[in-house]
Design an enzyme around this catalytic site. Structure first.
Site, PDB file in Angstrom:
ATOM      1  CB  CYS A 116      72.154 -33.414  75.569  1.00 18.87           C
ATOM      2  SG  CYS A 116      73.932 -33.260  75.632  1.00 18.87           S
TER       3      CYS A 116
ATOM      4  NE  ARG B  25      67.066 -30.361  74.976  1.00 23.17           N
ATOM      5  CZ  ARG B  25      66.522 -29.529  75.841  1.00 23.17           C
ATOM      6  NH1 ARG B  25      65.464 -28.844  75.500  1.00 23.17           N
ATOM      7  NH2 ARG B  25      67.020 -29.376  77.042  1.00 23.17           N
TER       8      ARG B  25
ATOM      9  CG  HIS C 137      83.526   8.131  75.484  1.00 22.44           C
ATOM     10  ND1 HIS C 137      84.074   9.208  76.131  1.00 22.44           N
ATOM     11  CD2 HIS C 137      82.216   8.443  75.280  1.00 22.44           C
ATOM     12  CE1 HIS C 137      83.136  10.125  76.344  1.00 22.44           C
ATOM     13  NE2 HIS C 137      82.005   9.690  75.831  1.00 22.44           N
TER      14      HIS C 137
ATOM     15  CD1 TRP D 197      76.122 -27.771  71.986  1.00 24.63           C
ATOM     16  CD2 TRP D 197      76.889 -27.934  74.085  1.00 24.63           C
ATOM     17  NE1 TRP D 197      76.917 -26.674  72.234  1.00 24.63           N
ATOM     18  CE2 TRP D 197      77.394 -26.757  73.508  1.00 24.63           C
ATOM     19  CE3 TRP D 197      77.245 -28.243  75.401  1.00 24.63           C
ATOM     20  CZ2 TRP D 197      78.233 -25.873  74.201  1.00 24.63           C
ATOM     21  CZ3 TRP D 197      78.079 -27.375  76.085  1.00 24.63           C
ATOM     22  CH2 TRP D 197      78.562 -26.206  75.487  1.00 24.63           C
TER      23      TRP D 197
ATOM     24  CD  GLU E  73      68.565 -10.238  70.015  1.00 22.95           C
ATOM     25  OE1 GLU E  73      69.336 -10.398  70.962  1.00 22.95           O
ATOM     26  OE2 GLU E  73      67.981 -11.190  69.451  1.00 22.95           O
TER      27      GLU E  73
ATOM     28  CG  ASN F 207      70.654 -32.401  79.025  1.00 22.93           C
ATOM     29  OD1 ASN F 207      71.702 -31.779  78.924  1.00 22.93           O
ATOM     30  ND2 ASN F 207      69.476 -31.818  79.015  1.00 22.93           N
ATOM     31  N   GLY F 208      73.607 -33.094  80.852  1.00 25.14           N
ATOM     32  CA  GLY F 208      74.108 -32.441  82.062  1.00 25.14           C
ATOM     33  C   GLY F 208      75.567 -32.767  82.284  1.00 25.14           C
TER      34      GLY F 208
ATOM     35  CE  LYS G 281      65.306 -21.800  70.871  1.00 23.51           C
ATOM     36  NZ  LYS G 281      65.522 -20.454  70.355  1.00 23.51           N
TER      37      LYS G 281
ATOM     38  CE  LYS H  68      68.469 -13.593  67.277  1.00 20.34           C
ATOM     39  NZ  LYS H  68      69.052 -13.509  68.562  1.00 20.34           N
TER      40      LYS H  68
ATOM     41  CD  GLU I 130      72.375 -16.755  68.051  1.00 18.70           C
ATOM     42  OE1 GLU I 130      71.381 -16.046  68.183  1.00 18.70           O
ATOM     43  OE2 GLU I 130      72.602 -17.748  68.771  1.00 18.70           O
TER      44      GLU I 130
HETATM   45  O1  M6R Z   1      66.099 -20.092  76.818  1.00 22.38           O
HETATM   46  P1  M6R Z   1      66.670 -18.778  77.235  1.00 22.38           P
HETATM   47  O2  M6R Z   1      65.835 -17.620  76.808  1.00 22.38           O
HETATM   48  O3  M6R Z   1      66.979 -18.726  78.702  1.00 22.38           O
HETATM   49  O4  M6R Z   1      68.052 -18.680  76.463  1.00 22.38           O
HETATM   50  C1  M6R Z   1      68.931 -17.619  76.697  1.00 22.38           C
HETATM   51  C2  M6R Z   1      70.007 -17.556  75.650  1.00 22.38           C
HETATM   52  O5  M6R Z   1      70.760 -18.744  75.652  1.00 22.38           O
HETATM   53  C3  M6R Z   1      69.433 -17.349  74.233  1.00 22.38           C
HETATM   54  O6  M6R Z   1      68.659 -16.209  74.174  1.00 22.38           O
HETATM   55  C4  M6R Z   1      70.582 -17.232  73.199  1.00 22.38           C
HETATM   56  O7  M6R Z   1      71.313 -16.085  73.448  1.00 22.38           O
HETATM   57  C5  M6R Z   1      70.020 -17.250  71.784  1.00 22.38           C
HETATM   58  N1  M6R Z   1      70.643 -18.308  71.030  1.00 22.38           N
HETATM   59  C6  M6R Z   1      70.272 -15.997  71.032  1.00 22.38           C
HETATM   60  O8  M6R Z   1      69.697 -16.012  69.771  1.00 22.38           O
END
Ligand code: M6R
Length: 615
Positions: free
Chosen positions: A2, A27, A507, A75, A484, A101-102, A610, A488, A491
């Site tokens: 948010c 956000r 395995h 969000w 990683e 927010n929260g 984010k 990517k 998401e």
């Molecule tokens: O702000 P942060 O680095 O703590 O965020 C951690 C994860 O939420 C963040 O890296 C998330 O996995 C990304 N969207 C991945 O691309």
């Protein structure tokens, strides 16, 4: 999660707030809303969906002009993303508006109490209770900041709140517990936002709000108190980037811009940390060399992409310092009673500095007496403030939800910490540290070179747009790179993507291989640890024999992989431990292009936000 904006000053509050929300939409983008004080009353508009829906609504039904206002981009936690659940929430008289927010954990009890007292609540959210409680308290105190303090005393959970009241013109009040809130101080105007990006076009002078603080904004005055009403100490800071850093700068997506910014981000993160003699000088680290010499275990906590940076850091820390290093998902950490003591150094990695899981993990570590070092990209955020020391990455603002440049700079910061530990503990000689630093200093050019050769990766991604699954394999530091790459793709492209340690294939996962299944393999350097290289070449042959379409990422000059690569992506020759800095880049480009080819929203993938500021 948010985004929140508040404004008081001479400008049109609606214009300032909507422009701020545009910068905060990363956000959360389930709904958006605004409220302004005008003509002695309060006017609000809110709409489910992205901010453009709200803008259309404001075009169709303009609000009266006012110079005090608040806004929100959501969000969703409690209640579906509908118009009714969108913020701001108002009291029954329509005099108070609040954004949040929260999560307010005791909202059900408070709601029942309000209903008993005759209030009618119009949404399913936890937030709405605050509007009604504020109206009640204001009717007694006639002071919005005091009303906010009284209400906060009754709330449980994590919350950042911003409110206006029609009977308190030219006042915006905010409260902060856990979720972020920053004040922007302008000339005759003041701003409140979840992130400085919302007001950077107006001022670079900011105040960091602490835990359990209430702030009252007036045009010429910002007053901060604790929830108990006592004046609070605050830290002011200057934002060291300007508005252009928070704009797309001609790119279609923030993600593309941020991928392209990686060479500079990597170079900036090294800047000022190497002295004339070529040694590391992490002067800003507030943990002394003597304390670091006492460390007998390193524990890294992080989430998502930052967790992958931590997995790579483990290889460097253990290899260079011989200190055992554990890496743990922050969300799991405190619930398993981890073994921590004052000799444990906990490293919390976070781009935003606001990830709730990471914050809770570091608080737990400090309670056990461990020292916490934050690796963070966001000045003024909670994680560095609550840590014993911080090493800032200098990636600049990262807006796209998918983390790219932050990841590369987190890696650089982790390498610096590992080398520094080796330097102060004497497990690395000065010339060895110097040699790695020289390699690191060249990396930004190598990343640049990788970026110049990405067209075949984009072409390949477009041909795979119709696939459902992509697998990623790696060994050693290539394994977290594979994880990683898969993250990517999940998401951004909403595809089934999994990363495996290549040695684990036999395995179980090898059963997934079928005709034409794309498998990306990150190949370690053939130099140095050539056993690993030879083994992964065998793994490529094994999957190819079973029909996989192999997409091989290998160093320039590595000829052994050529016969087995259906698609070959070349990366520069790099020392093994540093290879993730160049090997990850094609995977970012690959995911971004696949997402575009599938018609997905690159910067704002579905269901995500984010900064994950709830557990
Ligand atoms: O702000 P942060 O680095 O703590 O965020 C951690 C994860 O939420 C963040 O890296 C998330 O996995 C990304 N969207 C991945 O691309």
């Amino acid at each position: 999660m948010c985004g929140i904006v508040g404004y008081v000053g001479p400008q049109s509050a609606l214009d300032v707030v909507v422009a701020g929300l545009k910068r905060l939409e990363y956000r959360g983008y389930d709904s958006a809303g605004v409220a302004v004080l005008a003509d002695g009353g309060l006017a609000a508009a809110k709409k489910a969906g992205k901010l453009v829906n709200l803008e259309k609504e404001l075009g169709d039904r303009p609000l009266p002009t006012g110079t005090t206002g608040i806004g929100h981009t959501r969000w969703a936690t409690h209640g579906a993303p509908t118009d009714a659940n969108a913020h701001p929430h108002l009291d029954n008289a329509g005099r108070v508006a609040v954004v949040h927010n929260g999560i307010i954990e005791n909202f059900a009890v408070l709601r029942a109490e309000l209903e008993e007292r005759g209030h009618t609540l119009a949404s399913e959210t936890d937030t709405e209770v605050v509007a009604h409680l504020l109206a009640e308290e204001f009717s007694v105190t006639a002071d919005l900041a005091e009303a906010m303090r009284l209400v906060c005393g009754r709330l449980e959970g994590a919350f950042t709140l911003v409110a206006v009241h029609a009977d308190a013109p030219d006042v915006v009040v905010g409260a902060r517990r856990n979720s972020p809130l920053v004040v922007g101080v302008g000339d005759g105007e003041a701003f409140l936002a979840s992130d400085v990006a919302a007001f950077i076009a107006h001022t670079r002078s900011a105040i960091e709000l602490g835990q359990d603080q209430v702030v009252e904004l007036r045009r010429d005055r910002v007053t901060v108190t604790g929830f108990d009403g006592r004046p609070a100490d605050v830290r002011t800071f200057h934002v060291d980037w300007d508005v252009s850093a928070a704009e797309k700068g001609g790119y279609d997506y923030f993600m593309l811009k941020e991928i392209a910014e990686q060479p500079k981000a990597v170079a900036d993160t090294l800047l000022g940390r190497i002295d004339a003699a070529g040694s590391l000088c992490l002067d800003e680290l507030r943990i002394s060399a003597a304390e670091l010499r006492e460390v007998d275990k390193v524990v890294i906590v992080a989430c998502g992409t930052a967790f992958h940076a931590g997995l790579i850091a483990k290889y460097a820390i253990e290899h260079w310092t011989r200190i055992p290093c554990e890496v743990e998902l922050a969300s799991e950490f405190r619930y398993r009673d981890p073994i921590l003591d004052p000799r444990t150094l906990v490293v919390a990695i976070s781009q935003s500095g606001e990830t709730m899981d990471t914050l809770m993990a570091l608080r737990h570590a400090r309670e056990q007496g461990s020292k916490v070092l934050a690796i963070c990209n966001t000045n003024g955020s909670t994680i560095p403030r609550e840590s014993d020391a911080v090493l800032y990455t200098h990636a600049g603002p990262e807006v796209a939800v998918a983390s790219t440049k932050a990841f590369l700079t987190q890696l650089v910061a982790c390498y610096l910490v590992a080398l520094y530990l080796g330097q102060v503990r004497g497990t690395k000689w000065g010339d060895e540290v110097g040699a790695v630093i020289r390699d690191l200093s060249k990396i930004s050019h190598e990343v640049e070179r990788v970026l110049r050769t990405m067209e075949p990766v984009r072409e390949l991604a477009r041909t795979l747009a119709g696939k459902n699954t992509v697998l990623f394999l790696g060994r050693h530091v290539g394994y977290p790179v594979a994880l990683e790459g898969a993250l990517k793709l999940k998401e951004l492209a909403y595809m089934h993507a999994e990363g495996f340690a290549a040695g684990e294939l036999k395995h179980g996962p090898i059963a997934l291989i079928e005709e034409d299944l794309p498998v990306v393999v990150v190949v370690p350097s053939p130099r140095g640890r050539s056993v690993l290289h030879d083994k992964i070449v065998s793994n490529i042959q094994e999957i190819r024999a079973r029909g996989a379409r192999t997409i091989v990422i290998a160093e320039e000059g590595d000829e052994a992989v050529v016969p087995y690569a259906d698609h070959l992506i070349r990366i520069p020759v790099t020392p093994t431990l540093l290879q993730p800095l160049v090997a990850t880049v094609p995977l970012q480009v690959f995911a971004c292009e696949l997402a575009t080819a599938r018609g997905n929203e690159v910067d704002q993938p579905r269901n995500l936000a984010k900064s994950v500021t709830v557990e």
